[in-house]
Design a protein around this motif. Structure first.
Motif, short mmCIF file in Angstrom:
data_model
loop_
_atom_site.label_atom_id
_atom_site.label_comp_id
_atom_site.label_asym_id
_atom_site.label_seq_id
_atom_site.Cartn_x
_atom_site.Cartn_y
_atom_site.Cartn_z
N LYS A 1 -32.97 -2.74 -49.95
CA LYS A 1 -32.02 -3.81 -49.59
C LYS A 1 -30.59 -3.37 -49.94
CE LYS A 1 -33.13 -7.70 -51.42
NZ LYS A 1 -34.04 -8.78 -51.81
N TRP A 2 -30.29 -2.09 -49.70
CA TRP A 2 -29.05 -1.49 -50.20
C TRP A 2 -27.81 -2.19 -49.67
CZ3 TRP A 2 -24.77 1.01 -48.19
CH2 TRP A 2 -23.96 1.68 -49.12
N LEU A 3 -27.72 -2.40 -48.35
CA LEU A 3 -26.50 -2.98 -47.79
C LEU A 3 -26.31 -4.42 -48.25
CD1 LEU A 3 -24.06 -2.46 -45.96
CD2 LEU A 3 -25.40 -3.41 -44.07
N MET A 7 -28.95 2.39 -44.78
CA MET A 7 -28.34 1.11 -45.11
C MET A 7 -29.38 0.13 -45.67
SD MET A 7 -25.12 1.36 -44.46
CE MET A 7 -24.06 2.52 -43.59
N ARG A 8 -30.64 0.51 -45.54
CA ARG A 8 -31.72 -0.31 -46.10
C ARG A 8 -32.22 0.27 -47.41
NH1 ARG A 8 -35.75 -0.13 -41.31
NH2 ARG A 8 -34.26 1.21 -40.20
N VAL A 9 -32.49 1.57 -47.44
CA VAL A 9 -33.05 2.22 -48.63
C VAL A 9 -32.21 3.44 -48.99
CG1 VAL A 9 -35.04 3.42 -49.58
CG2 VAL A 9 -35.40 1.44 -48.11
N ARG A 10 -31.83 3.51 -50.27
CA ARG A 10 -31.19 4.71 -50.80
C ARG A 10 -31.83 5.02 -52.14
NH1 ARG A 10 -24.75 5.24 -49.32
NH2 ARG A 10 -24.96 4.65 -47.11
N GLY A 11 -32.48 6.17 -52.20
CA GLY A 11 -33.20 6.53 -53.42
C GLY A 11 -34.30 5.51 -53.70
N SER A 17 -37.32 -5.81 -32.61
CA SER A 17 -37.48 -4.37 -32.46
C SER A 17 -36.69 -3.63 -33.54
CB SER A 17 -37.00 -3.92 -31.09
OG SER A 17 -37.03 -2.51 -30.98
N PHE A 18 -37.34 -2.65 -34.13
CA PHE A 18 -36.68 -1.75 -35.09
C PHE A 18 -36.33 -0.41 -34.43
CE2 PHE A 18 -38.57 -4.81 -37.88
CZ PHE A 18 -37.84 -4.78 -39.06
N ALA A 19 -36.42 -0.36 -33.10
CA ALA A 19 -36.25 0.92 -32.40
C ALA A 19 -34.80 1.31 -32.18
CB ALA A 19 -36.98 0.87 -31.06
N ASP A 20 -33.88 0.36 -32.26
CA ASP A 20 -32.47 0.65 -32.03
C ASP A 20 -31.73 0.79 -33.36
OD1 ASP A 20 -32.87 0.42 -29.24
OD2 ASP A 20 -32.70 -1.76 -29.40
N ARG A 21 -30.59 1.45 -33.34
CA ARG A 21 -29.80 1.66 -34.55
C ARG A 21 -28.36 1.21 -34.32
NH1 ARG A 21 -34.11 1.99 -36.62
NH2 ARG A 21 -34.99 3.76 -37.78
N ALA A 22 -27.87 0.36 -35.22
CA ALA A 22 -26.47 -0.06 -35.18
C ALA A 22 -25.59 1.09 -35.64
CB ALA A 22 -26.27 -1.29 -36.05
N LYS A 23 -24.38 1.15 -35.12
CA LYS A 23 -23.43 2.19 -35.50
C LYS A 23 -22.33 1.57 -36.34
CE LYS A 23 -24.35 5.24 -31.69
NZ LYS A 23 -24.26 5.36 -30.28
N GLY A 24 -21.80 2.36 -37.27
CA GLY A 24 -20.73 1.88 -38.12
C GLY A 24 -20.94 2.32 -39.55
N ASN A 25 -19.85 2.28 -40.33
CA ASN A 25 -19.97 2.63 -41.74
C ASN A 25 -20.41 1.41 -42.55
OD1 ASN A 25 -17.66 1.01 -42.20
ND2 ASN A 25 -16.30 2.76 -41.83
N ALA A 26 -20.56 1.62 -43.84
CA ALA A 26 -21.07 0.54 -44.69
C ALA A 26 -20.14 -0.66 -44.70
CB ALA A 26 -21.29 1.06 -46.12
#
Length: 629
Positions: free
Chosen positions: A538-540, A530-534, A227-236
């Protein structure tokens, strides 16, 4: 790694001829040159070809439980089998071997089908329970290992690791499914919901099927999903630490083997990351292999050399020359179904090279799907932002009109290749992403087909199952849904099929640590930023691996395993391109407009257009038809 095959009677307990099982296994002997076995009982027969990896002498198959009440044939590896063995022994289970196969038997005896959720690894297996007279067919979460099934006219169900195992059964009827041709022309492979032959099914990834005598075959049961419906919390930093933990665990767990082990090394982010973590965990130099091309524009070996030097690996490399098209004839038999991903050629060559030095090779497959590493995913992410900003009533007519008049210019610099983007933006997110993933657009396919084939195809279009899968995906955003569809559709249909068939063709076990299900589940929970920036996907992963890898490896433009087929089809394969429309198995089908195909081939050969992907598709379809007879 192995090959399995078998027969199960759903109408009574009729005897099974062991010679038929043996014939089916002989057809996939390349998957297991180290041993073979057949077991039969009333109503069932199981066959196995073994490639010995763990417990080399002590785990022959088919294998019966200590209690003699269950028998299994198994293809794959269970990486947590030692921990499961300890847990099962505490429950009273007895073991005679030191391998992972017997662990599955005892796990089934104690936990039933729930045992599947405890298995960490890649697998396809058939387990017959003599107490219940049932046959369990199961496939791993992501579909790393394949399993084909078909029902015969006598009511029996046959199964095997490759389609060629089914083809070896004398009662199996070969009839092409025209809808599979539509699927193949769209995607360049036959996806898992279909087979090139009518009546053949592929057990879906993360599914099992429990067959009983004197009962119709039930619908397969899904036992795992992501599932992609949940989001993990935390900084990079925090999420990067968790990511690195999962990656290390995934890599080290797959380094267990009683035979020589190494890795594929392309010089890209994923294979370089795997090698870096292997080197960190290994007391001896990692064995690495890479393939390059004589054509400089397609060659990445300089990056692979750099990583090999950085981590002091024992490195072998080989270059594929422009005349390596000789492998084309072999690919048709290797894949059984038509398969047009041209990177299968260098993948096969790197498997050949690796097999000269190791029996097991780790690959970097899977990270792009799980962490948004494909360019099309980053494009889709931006397109979804445009769709959210512009209402469909404005977006559809404007971008639809631009897409209609904009020339298709595959030869032009990337910023000028706007036709696909305009057409994608004119559609909704699901239809747009399907268009981005497709090899041959629906408008072009329609110009290729003959009137007779259009009648056979009816209202079906290849994009329909993909769009439905994406629309129903468990996710919050368009990027979530695109990644889910890639994991469920593209990954097993293209990437994993390619690696399985090419590695098994040379009796090499390929392992995919970045497809560890815990790593996949972690990636699915990452926030989008954390996945896409600009324009960086695969950013992280890239940020986390900066402690190991140089930036020019992490952030250079993704190339992939590119093959110079456009040049081949203008040179040594030009006659084969010309012959597609005029003779041979493809022309005899009557499916295509021969004049249209001839015109496309001549335009490509003359250099006035690049139709290489389409011509390659048709060429590989012809090779597959020749193989299927």
């Amino acid at each position: 790694m192995c090959g399995i095959a078998g027969i199960f009677h759903t109408e009574g307990l009729k005897p099974v001829d062991p010679d038929r099982i043996r014939m089916m296994c002989d057809a996939i002997a390349h998957r297991g040159p180290d041993g073979e076995g057949v077991w039969t009982a009333p109503g069932v027969g199981l066959g196995h070809r073994r490639l010995s990896i763990i417990d080399l002498a002590g785990s022959p198959q088919p294998m019966a439980s200590v209690e003699q009440d269950a028998v299994i044939v198994f293809n794959g590896e269970i990486y947590n089998f030692k921990a499961l063995r300890t847990e099962l022994q505490a429950l009273g289970a007895k073991f005679r071997t030191d391998g992972d196969t017997e662990v599955i038997l005892q796990a089934w005896r104690h936990w039933g089908a729930d045992c599947l959720t405890r298995l960490h690894g890649m697998f396809a297996f058939a387990l017959y329970d003599l107490r219940e007279r049932t046959l369990l067919l199961a496939r791993d979460r992501l579909g790393v290992k394949p399993l084909f099934t078909a029902r015969l006219t006598d009511g029996s169900i046959i199964f095997g690791s490759e389609l060629k195992a089914l083809l070896a059964h004398p009662a199996f009827r070969r009839e092409i499914d025209p809808l599979a041709v539509e699927d193949y022309l769209a995607w360049g492979y036959v996806p898992d919901h279909r087979s090139i032959l009518k009546g053949v099914e592929k057990l879906a990834a993360g599914h099992y099927q429990l067959l009983r005598h004197d009962a119709p075959a039930p619908v397969p049961v899904q036992w795992w999903d992501v599932s992609f419906a949940d989001r993990a919390k935390g900084n990079a930093d925090d999420l990067g630490a968790h990511l690195l933990y999962h990656m290390r665990d995934a890599v080290t767990s797959r380094m267990l083997a009683d035979v020589p082990l190494g890795a594929f090394l392309s010089g890209g982010v994923d294979s370089s990351s795997v090698v870096a973590l292997m080197a960190e965990a290994s007391a001896s130099p990692v064995k690495t292999c890479s393939i390059g091309f004589d054509v400089a524009a397609f060659d990445e070996t300089a990056y692979a050399d750099r990583i090999a030097q950085q981590f002091h690996t024992q490195h072998w490399k080989r270059k594929v020359s422009p005349d390596d098209f000789s492998l084309v004839d072999r690919l048709g038999g290797m894949f059984d179904e038509p398969f047009a991903d041209a990177s299968a050629l260098p993948t096969f060559r790197v498997c050949e090279l690796a097999r000269e030095h190791v029996t097991v090779a780790l690959s970097g497959d899977g990270a792009d799907e799980a962490f948004a590493g494909y360019r099309r995913q980053t494009f889709h992410h931006r397109e979804e932002q445009v769709r959210a900003f512009l209402p469909g009533a404005l977006r559809m007519p404007v971008f639809g009109a631009l897409g209609a008049v904009w020339p298709k210019a595959d030869w032009a610099p990337r910023p000028l290749r706007a036709k696909t983007t305009f057409l994608s933006l004119a559609a909704n997110g699901e239809d747009g992403y399907a268009r981005a993933l497709a090899v041959t657009a629906p408008e072009l396919r329609d110009t290729l087909y003959s009137p007779d084939f259009r009648r056979l195809r009816g209202e079906y279009r290849a994009e329909q199952p993909f769009v439905e899968l994406m629309r129903n995906a468990p996710g919050r955003s368009g990027l979530d849904r695109a990644q889910y569809a890639d994991l469920k559709f593209y990954l097993p249909g293209d990437i994993l099929t390619k690696v399985d068939r090419t590695s098994m063709a040379v009796s090499l076990e390929a392992r995919e640590p970045l497809l560890d299900h815990r790593l996949i589940e972690f990636g699915a929970r990452l926030p989008e930023k954390m996945r896409v920036r600009g324009t960086t996907g695969k950013w992280l992963v890239k940020q986390t691996m900066r402690r190991y890898l140089p930036d020019d490896v992490l952030f250079r433009q993704k190339m992939g395993f590119v093959t110079p087929i456009a040049q081949w089809l203008r040179g040594p394969l030009a006659q084969a391109a010309r012959g597609l429309a005029s003779g041979g198995s493809l022309a005899r089908t009557g499916w295509f407009d021969s004049a249209r195909i001839e015109a496309l081939a001549e335009a490509h050969i003359a250099g006035t257009a690049d139709h290489s992907r389409l011509i390659w598709q048709l060429l590989m379809l012809r090779k597959s038809l020749d193989h299927l007879g």
